[in-house]
Design an enzyme around this catalytic site. Structure first.
Site, PDB file in Angstrom:
ATOM      1  N   TYR A 144      16.120  -7.848 -23.549  1.00  0.00           N
ATOM      2  CA  TYR A 144      16.646  -8.075 -24.896  1.00  0.00           C
ATOM      3  C   TYR A 144      18.159  -7.893 -24.848  1.00  0.00           C
ATOM      4  CZ  TYR A 144      17.656  -7.304 -29.894  1.00  0.00           C
ATOM      5  OH  TYR A 144      18.169  -7.377 -31.164  1.00  0.00           O
ATOM      6  N   ASP A 240      24.091  -6.721 -18.580  1.00  0.00           N
ATOM      7  CA  ASP A 240      24.052  -6.198 -19.943  1.00  0.00           C
ATOM      8  C   ASP A 240      23.718  -4.705 -19.855  1.00  0.00           C
ATOM      9  OD1 ASP A 240      22.198  -6.957 -23.019  1.00  0.00           O
ATOM     10  OD2 ASP A 240      23.624  -5.371 -22.475  1.00  0.00           O
ATOM     11  N   LYS A 268      26.471   1.320 -27.655  1.00  0.00           N
ATOM     12  CA  LYS A 268      25.787   2.603 -27.831  1.00  0.00           C
ATOM     13  C   LYS A 268      26.685   3.808 -27.479  1.00  0.00           C
ATOM     14  CE  LYS A 268      21.396   0.252 -27.194  1.00  0.00           C
ATOM     15  NZ  LYS A 268      20.525   0.410 -28.357  1.00  0.00           N
TER      16      LYS A 268
HETATM   17  P1  KE4 Z   1      22.878  -4.045 -30.969  1.00  0.00           P
HETATM   18  O1  KE4 Z   1      23.299  -5.381 -31.534  1.00  0.00           O
HETATM   19  O2  KE4 Z   1      21.530  -3.600 -31.491  1.00  0.00           O
HETATM   20  O3  KE4 Z   1      23.964  -2.982 -31.070  1.00  0.00           O
HETATM   21  O4  KE4 Z   1      22.708  -4.247 -29.371  1.00  0.00           O
HETATM   22  C1  KE4 Z   1      21.834  -5.241 -28.899  1.00  0.00           C
HETATM   23  C2  KE4 Z   1      21.410  -4.888 -27.495  1.00  0.00           C
HETATM   24  C3  KE4 Z   1      21.956  -5.591 -26.437  1.00  0.00           C
HETATM   25  N1  KE4 Z   1      21.620  -5.317 -25.155  1.00  0.00           N
HETATM   26  C4  KE4 Z   1      20.730  -4.327 -24.867  1.00  0.00           C
HETATM   27  C5  KE4 Z   1      20.379  -4.063 -23.439  1.00  0.00           C
HETATM   28  C6  KE4 Z   1      20.135  -3.570 -25.922  1.00  0.00           C
HETATM   29  O5  KE4 Z   1      19.241  -2.592 -25.614  1.00  0.00           O
HETATM   30  C7  KE4 Z   1      20.480  -3.847 -27.251  1.00  0.00           C
HETATM   31  C8  KE4 Z   1      19.878  -3.093 -28.428  1.00  0.00           C
HETATM   32  N2  KE4 Z   1      18.823  -2.179 -28.113  1.00  0.00           N
HETATM   33  C9  KE4 Z   1      17.859  -1.963 -29.151  1.00  0.00           C
HETATM   34  C10 KE4 Z   1      16.865  -0.890 -28.668  1.00  0.00           C
HETATM   35  N3  KE4 Z   1      16.018  -1.366 -27.655  1.00  0.00           N
HETATM   36  C11 KE4 Z   1      18.461  -1.561 -30.452  1.00  0.00           C
HETATM   37  C12 KE4 Z   1      17.483  -1.000 -31.451  1.00  0.00           C
HETATM   38  C13 KE4 Z   1      17.298  -1.932 -32.617  1.00  0.00           C
HETATM   39  O6  KE4 Z   1      17.182  -3.156 -32.406  1.00  0.00           O
HETATM   40  O7  KE4 Z   1      17.265  -1.402 -33.741  1.00  0.00           O
END
Ligand code: KE4
Length: 430
Positions: A144, A240, A268
């Site tokens: 993701y 990523d 994060k």
């Molecule tokens: P955000 O747009 O949610 O800040 O980041 C997206 C993203 C991009 N790349 C990786 C490897 C990620 O894990 C994420 C976001 N992670 C999720 C949790 N697995 C965020 C939690 C959510 O979607 O509320």
């Protein structure tokens, strides 16, 4: 536990917010029940509006490596906020945080800040396409990378490797340039290059330690194979590390693998709990970005000084505690080994893994190497375990396909308490 206030809060939220949440995973759909509404954090704990306390293994999905209400990070935020919340003009704190990241990541000569991981990945993909003049990209099933259109794809029908939209609202024209491969399966990547023609592929994007199908680390020879394929075809390799950056080690996955990417996305931890994403890489690539270069990218709150201050305080604390990652990894290992012993005592198969402060476990009798393996996990049993642990005061990620985290203020007593509670819950769900 009593959840009356969260139940009422959830109903009220659903009146004015779709699904009652601002991000879908928070709705607890895959584990059932009402999501606790949080009143405040306190070190390693979350306290909900009904006064229930939980040991927090989610830490806002990764950012809070120092737990909630860290004094130094809070002080940095308050000091910055007193000078103003946002200027839409350059500030030296952006340069300070960028310098810390450039110093730590060999692959990064220059970095640009945005306000989320999604924005970081979306921008990195556009930069890779702009730099190479190519449209096609390769991603992996189970990884993701945020919710930008080109990345909301699912496997196409049959043998074809081109993706189809995984969500309504994503035009097929946008996903036809996204090819899907299998994690830890180099042949599936070679097939993408053969199908599309290697000279049409701008980048491969991968979570070098996947955390969004559960915790599934990439095998070293697999990453080496991706690097070789990219070198052969003039394709950029994007790591990523929005989740694994500063969570797997002080240099993210790049502190563990010998493979060097061309671009890196972060998020994060670098925001310390405030909205920050970033993408960085070699100078010759990054200099293609507006205003010096032709690839456009922008953001009103990008590099927000208050968020930068939180991230800078976090990174400086991490740099000053080099032994922290070994301690976090030891605690994560003790935790999941305890889970495994408890599960197996009651005849429940459990696969566990750890990378730095990240841990994962699958209700699965086979080792998990890719998304198909992960999907074969017993999600019903995961849901029962999650519910049992929540009622015991342990807040785990609310999906089998997520990753858990250890933070610096978790002590051995908390780990032992969590293992003991897991033993009881395994007994109930056996
Ligand atoms: P955000 O747009 O949610 O800040 O980041 C997206 C993203 C991009 N790349 C990786 C490897 C990620 O894990 C994420 C976001 N992670 C999720 C949790 N697995 C965020 C939690 C959510 O979607 O509320």
């Amino acid at each position: 536990m009593i959840h009356d206030k969260s139940i009422a809060a959830y109903e009220a939220a659903k009146e004015v917010i779709p699904g009652g949440v601002d991000s879908p995973v928070r709705a607890f759909k895959s584990v059932g029940g009402v999501p606790p509404f949080i009143e405040r954090g306190e070190g390693a704990y979350l306290i909900d509006i009904d006064g229930n306390r939980y040991i927090d293994y989610v830490q806002s999905w990764g950012p809070l490596i120092f737990g909630h209400c860290d004094a130094q990070i809070e002080a940095a935020v308050l000091e910055s906020a007193k000078k103003g919340l946002s200027f839409g003009a350059p500030t030296t704190v952006e340069t300070e945080l960028a310098s810390e990241i450039v110093e730590l990541f060999d692959a990064i000569d220059k970095v640009r800040f945005v306000s989320s991981g999604t924005e970081a990945v979306m921008s990195a993909i556009r930069l890779a396409r702009g730099f190479t003049g190519r449209d096609n990209i390769v991603k992996f099933e189970g990884c993701y990378h945020g919710h930008s259109d080109s990345l909301l794809v699912q496997a196409g029908s049959g043998a074809v490797t081109f993706g189809t939209p995984s969500s309504p609202g994503v035009p097929a024209d946008l996903t036809k340039h996204t090819l899907l491969a299998k994690y830890n399966d180099l042949a599936s990547v070679e097939k993408c290059f053969a199908d599309a023609g290697g000279e049409t592929i701008a980048c491969i994007i991968i979570e070098p330690i996947a955390g969004n199908m559960g915790l599934v680390p990439a095998e070293e020879r697999f990453l080496e194979g991706l690097r070789a394929l990219c070198d052969q075809h003039g394709t950029l390799l994007i790591f990523d590390e929005v989740m694994s950056g500063f969570r797997a080690s002080l240099k993210g996955a790049q502190g563990i693998t010998s493979v060097t990417p061309d671009l890196v996305t972060l998020g994060k931890v670098i925001g310390g709990g405030m909205p920050v994403g970033a993408f960085g890489g070699r100078e010759e690539i990054m200099n293609r970005l507006s205003p010096d270069g032709p690839v456009y990218q922008a953001g009103t709150l990008s590099g927000n000084p208050v968020a930068m201050s939180a991230g800078l305080a976090s990174l400086r604390k991490l740099k000053n505690q080099p032994s922290l990652y070994r301690e976090l990894e030891q605690k994560a290992t003790r935790l999941v080994e305890g889970f495994k012993a408890g599960a197996e005592h009651f005849g429940i198969p459990l696969q566990v893994d750890v990378r730095g402060s990240m841990f994962g476990f699958f209700f699965n009798d086979k080792e998990v190497k890719n998304f198909d393996d992960a999907l074969a996990s017993d999600t019903e049993r995961f849901a029962a375990f999650h519910r049992g642990m929540l009622e015991s005061g342990v807040y785990l990620a609310c999906s089998q396909f997520e990753t858990g985290f250890i933070c610096s203020v978790m002590d051995d007593a908390m780990i032992s308490e969590t293992i003991d509670k897991a033993f009881q819950v395994f007994k109930e769900i056996a």
